[in-house]
Design a protein around this motif. Structure first.
Motif, mmCIF file in Angstrom:
data_model
loop_
_atom_site.group_PDB
_atom_site.id
_atom_site.type_symbol
_atom_site.label_atom_id
_atom_site.label_comp_id
_atom_site.label_asym_id
_atom_site.label_seq_id
_atom_site.Cartn_x
_atom_site.Cartn_y
_atom_site.Cartn_z
ATOM 1 N N PRO A 1 40.669 22.241 -0.664
ATOM 2 C CA PRO A 1 40.755 20.813 -0.317
ATOM 3 C C PRO A 1 40.965 20.624 1.182
ATOM 4 O O PRO A 1 41.615 21.460 1.833
ATOM 5 N N LYS B 1 33.996 17.231 4.225
ATOM 6 C CA LYS B 1 33.755 16.707 2.880
ATOM 7 C C LYS B 1 32.280 16.400 2.615
ATOM 8 O O LYS B 1 31.834 16.475 1.468
ATOM 9 N N THR C 1 35.738 25.240 -1.551
ATOM 10 C CA THR C 1 36.619 24.878 -2.669
ATOM 11 C C THR C 1 38.016 24.493 -2.195
ATOM 12 O O THR C 1 38.772 23.873 -2.940
ATOM 13 N N ASP D 1 42.862 18.685 3.008
ATOM 14 C CA ASP D 1 44.236 18.621 3.519
ATOM 15 C C ASP D 1 44.833 20.013 3.679
ATOM 16 O O ASP D 1 45.514 20.299 4.663
ATOM 17 N N ARG D 2 44.558 20.873 2.702
ATOM 18 C CA ARG D 2 45.057 22.250 2.814
ATOM 19 C C ARG D 2 44.348 22.987 3.950
ATOM 20 O O ARG D 2 44.975 23.686 4.741
#
Length: 653
Positions: free
Chosen positions: A480, A416, A478, A482-483
């Motif tokens: 996220p 992040k 791009t 968690d994915r």
């Protein structure tokens, strides 16, 4: 007015149209690591079939094409022919043509009724094959979504450093790591060839403190470590493999600190004032010795160090006195220029803020590992003209089970918030031309702590995937987190590499056998964390050292050699449970393993658990070290024992 019947028809039509739009919607961006920079989705899919071929349109791409075909066979058991010539429907073509994006590593993939790979240079074609392999690995029946890819790295150097000085890793492990790194488009592998443990863990005695230099030396016979090393030819062959897979190996000889291996070999080289792990910078023989050592690997038409970059260390030397600082700066400049005489580019650890002085040190065309801003202020180093590799210790240092830095990297925070533009608390502009890229590191500060090379890999695996994404895509990710974190598990380490001991399929039973006899093979090599292996064994009159199971990486003993109990060994360590099998009596055994412990159950009851231990080295209990007792369970072959195994089950937990 609408009647109820009209409303019902309208709603039905709306959903039918919606379904139609969904069916014919453009394909979404495929998930690969690192993330594709640009994707234009098409409609429908293209299927790779046994009739498909790999066509190289330029002779220079033949090796890439052949490697790609071999990897498809290993990873997915697909047999594709490789040839030059005219492509047909369903084929994969590899070609060199100038792209609009001039990045030398850029590539495009156009997936329609054929797959057309185009790149500025052969390295781009190679990276395109990584993307296709990952897409196919996740596909059903080898179907690929139609669409167009344009991909390129945000940073030219994307790397990993492995401390082989304090912990030996076999040449086979390093070969697997070259493949692993290539699969994730990581192109720089720094191999730290010498180092030493901390004296306080070894009775404060330099002579008893482990130190190692891992490379064969003919100039200084006896210098090479006895507990694990690489021949020159092995190291050359490793670099040749790496070159074929787009990975540049940077060999590092770390001097003048971290250099106890050289002082063990020739004690007069060690500093009496600052410690024997510091070479004496005022002794002319230090330079004579190191000149001979570097020359051995750098001279000739086919040197041992093949790549364009050589690392000379220069990390963490004492700055207690001005004269020492100035001598250290002289030493650094001397060896930068020395390796340059052999046509190599020098790389150094950032230390020149810590060693601030007046003696000039060459900066032009010199790479610097910017690891700690207190040792080298990156802003100041950039101003001096150094090219920086971002490797900030507070973000990307793994030191297994040390209790400081990271045991496992904080991949969510990295994903992040970090890019190579972040060096400590200093943040540069993205794609600053002097910030060449990033690296992360594994330091094995604590030798003899029970950590296996597979334990090290277990820590590196999520870090490699995450930092691959951030070094290639930079701030442009791009997907996220968690994915990303969920889907990354669907990818393998690389074709033919399974250091994690992954077993395909969901959690639960993955192997069973009613009966196994000595010498049988299970069809599995091993199972990694988290697992349960259970079986009934009846054995009679077996000597110490008798095996139950084996693989190339580990042994499980029916009778461990020193104790006679059930036990195991891996990576030079041996362990024994507090349980001895009875003679000629059936016993139900279960062994569970995770990344912190190995547990034995006997007839359904907990018998013994080998957990992480803490060893203290002084009476005040200030000096302590963790000791790990883990096992990736070997399953390749049943041992040669007198007896029988029945009702065996292997379970993924």
């Amino acid at each position: 007015l609408f009647t109820m019947k009209t409303v019902t028809k309208f709603i039905t039509l709306f959903f039918l149209l919606g379904f139609s739009f969904a069916v014919h919607a453009n394909n979404s961006k495929p998930f690969v690591i690192p993330e594709i920079q640009q994707w234009k989705g098409g409609k429908g899919e293209m299927k790779i079939t046994p009739g498909s071929s790999i066509i190289f349109m330029d002779e220079s791409l033949q090796e890439v094409a052949q490697n790609f075909a071999a990897e498809l066979k290993i990873l997915l058991d697909i047999d594709l022919k490789v040839s030059a010539g005219k492509p047909s429907r369903g084929d994969i073509t590899l070609d060199l043509k100038a792209l609009q994006n001039k990045n030398p590593e850029a590539y495009s993939i156009n997936i329609q009724n054929q797959i057309k790979v185009t790149a500025n240079e052969s390295i781009g074609v190679l990276w395109a094959t990584r993307t296709l392999l990952q897409m196919l690995e996740q596909s059903e029946q080898f179907n690929l979504p139609k669409g167009e890819i344009l991909d390129y790295p945000s940073y030219p150097m994307r790397g990993f450093m492995l401390d082989c000085g304090r912990k030996y890793f076999s040449i086979d492990f390093l070969r697997d790591y070259v493949k692993f790194m290539s699969y994730y488009k990581m192109n720089t592998f720094q191999i730290h060839l010498n180092d030493n443990a901390f004296r306080q863990y070894f009775l404060n005695d330099w002579d008893k403190t482990p130190a190692a230099f891992r490379l064969e030396s003919e100039t200084y016979p006896g210098l090479t470590s006895k507990d694990g090393s690489y021949t020159k030819q092995e190291f050359i062959d490793l670099q040749i493999l790496a070159e074929s897979l787009g990975v540049n190996i940077i060999p590092e000889i770390d001097v003048p600190a971290h250099s106890l291996a050289f002082a063990h070999y020739l004690p007069e080289l060690g500093s009496k004032e600052y410690g024997m792990d510091h070479l004496d910078l005022f002794n002319p023989n230090t330079y004579k010795f190191l000149d001979g050592l570097f020359k051995e690997y750098l001279e000739g038409e086919n040197p041992v160090f093949r790549g364009p970059i050589v690392h000379i260390g220069t990390d963490e030397y004492s700055n207690a006195k001005k004269e020492v600082v100035e001598k250290f700066r002289y030493f650094t400049d001397y060896y930068i220029r020395y390796v340059e005489k052999f046509g190599k580019k020098a790389m150094v650890w950032g230390a020149l803020t810590h060693a601030k002085g007046e003696t000039p040190v060459k900066a032009e065309n010199v790479l610097m590992n910017a690891w700690y801003n207190g040792y080298a202020d990156p802003k100041e180093m950039k101003k001096l003209g150094y090219e920086l590799i971002s490797i900030p210790d507070g973000w990307v240092y793994i030191v297994p089970e040390a209790g400081y830095y990271y045991n496992y990297l904080n991949i969510e925070n990295l994903y992040k918030n970090w890019t190579p533009a972040h060096i400590g608390k200093e943040v540069f502009e993205d794609n600053d031309p002097q910030v060449k890229g990033g690296m992360f590191a594994v330091w094995n500060d604590h030798p003899d702590n029970g950590v296996s090379y597979q334990d090290v890999h277990h820590r590196v695996w999520p870090a490699m995937q995450t930092l691959s994404a951030k070094m290639w895509t930079g701030k442009n990710v791009t997907v996220p987190f968690d994915r990303f974190n969920n889907q990354r598990e669907s990818l393998s380490e690389a074709p033919g590499v399974n250091l994690l001991g992954k077993v395909p399929g969901p959690k639960g039973l993955v192997f069973s056998a009613d009966s196994l006899k000595p010498g049988d093979e299970t069809g599995l090599v091993e199972i990694g964390y988290n697992y349960r292996v259970e079986f009934t064994v009846r054995a009679k009159d077996n000597a110490n050292g008798t095996l139950l199971f084996s693989s190339p990486n580990a042994l499980v003993y029916m009778r461990e050699p020193s104790t006679g109990n059930i036990g195991f060994s891996r990576d030079g360590y041996s362990y024994s449970f507090n349980y001895e099998l009875p003679n000629d009596e059936p016993v139900r055994i279960a062994i569970e393993g995770d990344n912190q412990s190995t547990t034995l159950y006997v007839n359904g009851k907990l018998q013994d658990k080998l957990e992480k231990e803490i060893h203290f080295f002084d009476q005040s209990h200030k000096t302590k070290r963790a000791y790990l007792q883990t096992l990736v369970f070997p399953l390749e072959k049943v041992g040669n024992f007198t007896g029988r195994i029945t009702d065996m089950k292997v379970i993924k937990l």
